[in-house]
Scaffold this motif. Structure first.
Motif, PDB file in Angstrom:
ATOM      1  N   HIS A   6      -2.754 -16.681  -1.639  1.00 60.13           N
ATOM      2  CA  HIS A   6      -1.799 -16.426  -2.717  1.00 60.13           C
ATOM      3  C   HIS A   6      -1.916 -17.509  -3.780  1.00 60.13           C
ATOM      4  CE1 HIS A   6       2.329 -16.555  -4.589  1.00 60.13           C
ATOM      5  NE2 HIS A   6       1.892 -15.340  -4.853  1.00 60.13           N
ATOM      6  N   ALA A  17       4.672 -10.432  -1.034  1.00 61.38           N
ATOM      7  CA  ALA A  17       4.679  -9.710  -2.313  1.00 61.38           C
ATOM      8  C   ALA A  17       6.096  -9.271  -2.671  1.00 61.38           C
ATOM      9  CB  ALA A  17       3.755  -8.497  -2.245  1.00 61.38           C
ATOM     10  N   MET A  44       8.091  -7.994  -6.086  1.00 57.06           N
ATOM     11  CA  MET A  44       7.813  -6.574  -5.876  1.00 57.06           C
ATOM     12  C   MET A  44       9.016  -5.827  -5.305  1.00 57.06           C
ATOM     13  SD  MET A  44       4.980  -6.397  -7.305  1.00 57.06           S
ATOM     14  CE  MET A  44       4.793  -4.645  -7.134  1.00 57.06           C
ATOM     15  N   LEU A  48       0.220  -4.756  -1.600  1.00 58.47           N
ATOM     16  CA  LEU A  48      -0.632  -5.823  -2.139  1.00 58.47           C
ATOM     17  C   LEU A  48      -1.402  -5.348  -3.366  1.00 58.47           C
ATOM     18  CD1 LEU A  48      -1.991  -7.245   1.225  1.00 58.47           C
ATOM     19  CD2 LEU A  48      -0.206  -8.209  -0.216  1.00 58.47           C
ATOM     20  N   TYR A 104       0.948  -5.271  -6.264  1.00 58.29           N
ATOM     21  CA  TYR A 104       1.194  -6.637  -6.738  1.00 58.29           C
ATOM     22  C   TYR A 104       0.106  -7.058  -7.721  1.00 58.29           C
ATOM     23  CZ  TYR A 104       1.681 -11.716  -6.756  1.00 58.29           C
ATOM     24  OH  TYR A 104       1.815 -13.029  -7.154  1.00 58.29           O
ATOM     25  N   GLU A 105      -1.148  -6.893  -7.307  1.00 54.48           N
ATOM     26  CA  GLU A 105      -2.241  -7.331  -8.173  1.00 54.48           C
ATOM     27  C   GLU A 105      -2.350  -6.479  -9.433  1.00 54.48           C
ATOM     28  OE1 GLU A 105      -5.953  -8.598  -6.763  1.00 54.48           O
ATOM     29  OE2 GLU A 105      -5.101  -9.641  -5.035  1.00 54.48           O
ATOM     30  N   LEU A 121      -3.048 -12.147  -4.569  1.00 56.92           N
ATOM     31  CA  LEU A 121      -2.421 -11.982  -3.261  1.00 56.92           C
ATOM     32  C   LEU A 121      -3.351 -11.060  -2.478  1.00 56.92           C
ATOM     33  CD1 LEU A 121      -0.072 -12.639  -1.419  1.00 56.92           C
ATOM     34  CD2 LEU A 121       1.152 -10.697  -2.383  1.00 56.92           C
TER      35      LEU A 121
END
Length: 112
Positions: free
Chosen positions: A36, A64, A69, A88, A91-92, A101
């Motif tokens: 992270h 996350a 999130m 995940l 998140y990105e 992450l």
């Protein structure tokens, strides 16, 4: 028994596909990591090690959610369904390129 011995497992390091259809698979010692980079500043990269990919994915999804999130409807749905990788990925997709992450294997390098 070493308390960390369950973390190191032989993971697929490479696959060589031959023209005749044979496939050579090489396995090397590795650990599952959660990396992270984001809110802490100073360019810091935090890395955790887990004994299984499933555990790393679940803990990554929890992180996350704690990193914003939990406000995202799609991430909340995916988290509730146990779709950790989708959390995940979301998140990105919704954070700047400077944030990371990610779950991946880290291969052990022998000391020489």
């Amino acid at each position: 028994m070493d308390e960390y011995s369950g973390y190191i497992k032989r993971q697929v390091a490479s696959r060589l596909h031959h023209p005749d259809g044979r496939v050579e698979t090489t396995r090397e010692p590795a650990v599952w990591t959660l990396a992270h980079h984001g809110y802490r500043g100073n360019g810091r990269l935090d890395v955790w090690v887990y004994p299984t990919k499933a555990e790393a994915l679940r803990e990554g999804a929890k992180l996350a959610m704690a990193c914003g999130m939990g406000e995202d409807d799609q991430a909340r749905r995916d988290f509730g369904r146990g779709h950790w990788q989708k959390v995940l990925d979301r998140y990105e997709a919704t954070h700047p390129e400077t944030h990371l992450l990610r779950i991946q294997t880290a291969f052990l390098q022998p000391a020489e």
